[in-house]
Design a protein around this motif. Structure first.
Motif, short mmCIF file in Angstrom:
data_model
loop_
_atom_site.label_atom_id
_atom_site.label_comp_id
_atom_site.label_asym_id
_atom_site.label_seq_id
_atom_site.Cartn_x
_atom_site.Cartn_y
_atom_site.Cartn_z
N VAL A 7 -16.57 -7.44 21.13
CA VAL A 7 -15.18 -7.01 20.92
C VAL A 7 -15.19 -5.85 19.93
N ILE A 8 -14.42 -4.83 20.24
CA ILE A 8 -14.14 -3.75 19.29
C ILE A 8 -12.67 -3.89 18.95
N TYR A 9 -12.38 -3.95 17.65
CA TYR A 9 -11.00 -4.18 17.20
C TYR A 9 -10.56 -3.13 16.20
N THR A 10 -9.31 -2.77 16.29
CA THR A 10 -8.64 -2.01 15.25
C THR A 10 -7.15 -2.30 15.31
N SER A 11 -6.49 -2.04 14.22
CA SER A 11 -5.03 -2.09 14.20
C SER A 11 -4.53 -0.69 14.47
N GLU A 28 -9.40 -16.01 28.59
CA GLU A 28 -9.71 -15.56 29.95
C GLU A 28 -10.06 -14.07 29.98
N LEU A 29 -9.36 -13.29 29.18
CA LEU A 29 -9.61 -11.85 29.14
C LEU A 29 -11.00 -11.55 28.57
N LEU A 30 -11.37 -12.23 27.52
CA LEU A 30 -12.69 -12.04 26.95
C LEU A 30 -13.77 -12.51 27.93
N GLU A 31 -13.51 -13.57 28.62
CA GLU A 31 -14.45 -14.05 29.63
C GLU A 31 -14.58 -13.05 30.78
N ARG A 32 -13.46 -12.48 31.20
CA ARG A 32 -13.48 -11.49 32.28
C ARG A 32 -14.31 -10.26 31.87
N ALA A 33 -14.11 -9.76 30.66
CA ALA A 33 -14.89 -8.62 30.17
C ALA A 33 -16.38 -8.98 30.15
N THR A 34 -16.69 -10.19 29.75
CA THR A 34 -18.08 -10.63 29.68
C THR A 34 -18.71 -10.70 31.07
N VAL A 35 -17.99 -11.25 32.03
CA VAL A 35 -18.49 -11.31 33.41
C VAL A 35 -18.79 -9.91 33.93
N LEU A 36 -17.96 -8.95 33.55
CA LEU A 36 -18.14 -7.56 34.00
C LEU A 36 -19.14 -6.79 33.13
N ASN A 37 -19.70 -7.44 32.12
CA ASN A 37 -20.63 -6.81 31.17
C ASN A 37 -20.01 -5.59 30.50
N ARG A 38 -18.77 -5.77 30.03
CA ARG A 38 -18.03 -4.72 29.34
C ARG A 38 -17.58 -5.23 27.98
N VAL A 39 -17.58 -4.35 27.00
CA VAL A 39 -17.11 -4.69 25.66
C VAL A 39 -15.60 -4.52 25.63
N LEU A 40 -14.91 -5.53 25.14
CA LEU A 40 -13.45 -5.52 25.10
C LEU A 40 -12.94 -4.76 23.88
N PHE A 41 -12.09 -3.76 24.12
CA PHE A 41 -11.43 -3.04 23.03
C PHE A 41 -10.00 -3.52 22.94
N THR A 42 -9.57 -3.88 21.73
CA THR A 42 -8.25 -4.49 21.58
C THR A 42 -7.61 -4.15 20.24
N PHE A 43 -6.29 -4.26 20.22
CA PHE A 43 -5.49 -4.21 19.00
C PHE A 43 -5.01 -5.62 18.64
N ASP A 44 -5.36 -6.62 19.44
CA ASP A 44 -4.82 -7.98 19.36
C ASP A 44 -5.61 -8.85 18.37
N ASP A 45 -4.97 -9.22 17.26
CA ASP A 45 -5.60 -10.09 16.25
C ASP A 45 -6.08 -11.42 16.84
N ASP A 46 -5.36 -11.92 17.84
CA ASP A 46 -5.72 -13.21 18.43
C ASP A 46 -7.10 -13.17 19.08
N LEU A 47 -7.52 -12.01 19.55
CA LEU A 47 -8.86 -11.91 20.13
C LEU A 47 -9.95 -12.01 19.07
N LEU A 48 -9.62 -11.69 17.82
CA LEU A 48 -10.57 -11.92 16.73
C LEU A 48 -10.80 -13.41 16.54
N VAL A 49 -9.74 -14.18 16.66
CA VAL A 49 -9.84 -15.64 16.55
C VAL A 49 -10.70 -16.18 17.69
N GLU A 50 -10.46 -15.69 18.90
CA GLU A 50 -11.23 -16.14 20.06
C GLU A 50 -12.71 -15.78 19.91
N ALA A 51 -13.00 -14.57 19.45
CA ALA A 51 -14.39 -14.14 19.26
C ALA A 51 -15.07 -15.00 18.19
N ALA A 52 -14.36 -15.27 17.10
CA ALA A 52 -14.92 -16.10 16.02
C ALA A 52 -15.22 -17.51 16.53
#
Length: 115
Positions: free
Chosen positions: A77-81, A41-65
């Protein structure tokens, strides 16, 4: 057009404040009342707003894949630990991406920090 960022709920305020001081257009999940959404839902919300999601959450890498595999569009998605980058380096790298890129540069992609 610069890249607009959407900050996941776990991103330190120091990163958000540092980017705002540099004039970067961003919105936090908390400000959007979206800090309790699922990763999907969070990735979908960022997409609806035309914004790139920045996260530390590994699970969002799974969702993006998953979205890449199923050809489901997302704004990126922009990711870092937090163990791999300092606050200052995080701000610097995100500023570079936001100011030098175009939204379509990150569409349906994952970018990793540090650059």
């Amino acid at each position: 057009m610069a890249i607009k960022l959407y900050m996941d709920a776990h991103i330190p305020k120091a990163v958000t404040n540092g980017l705002r001081l540099r004039g970067i257009d961003l919105l936090t999940a908390q400000e959007d009342n979206a800090d309790k959404l699922s990763d999907s839902e969070l990735l979908e919300r960022a997409t609806v707003l035309n914004r790139v999601l920045f996260t530390f959450d590994d699970d969002l890498l799974v969702e993006a894949a998953k979205r890449q595999r199923l050809s489901i569009p997302f704004s990126g998605v922009i990711y870092t630990s937090p163990l791999n980058i300092s606050i200052g380096a995080c701000i610097k790298d995100l500023e570079i991406i936001a100011q030098s890129g175009e939204p379509e540069d990150l569409a349906n992609r994952v970018e990793f920090l540090p650059l």
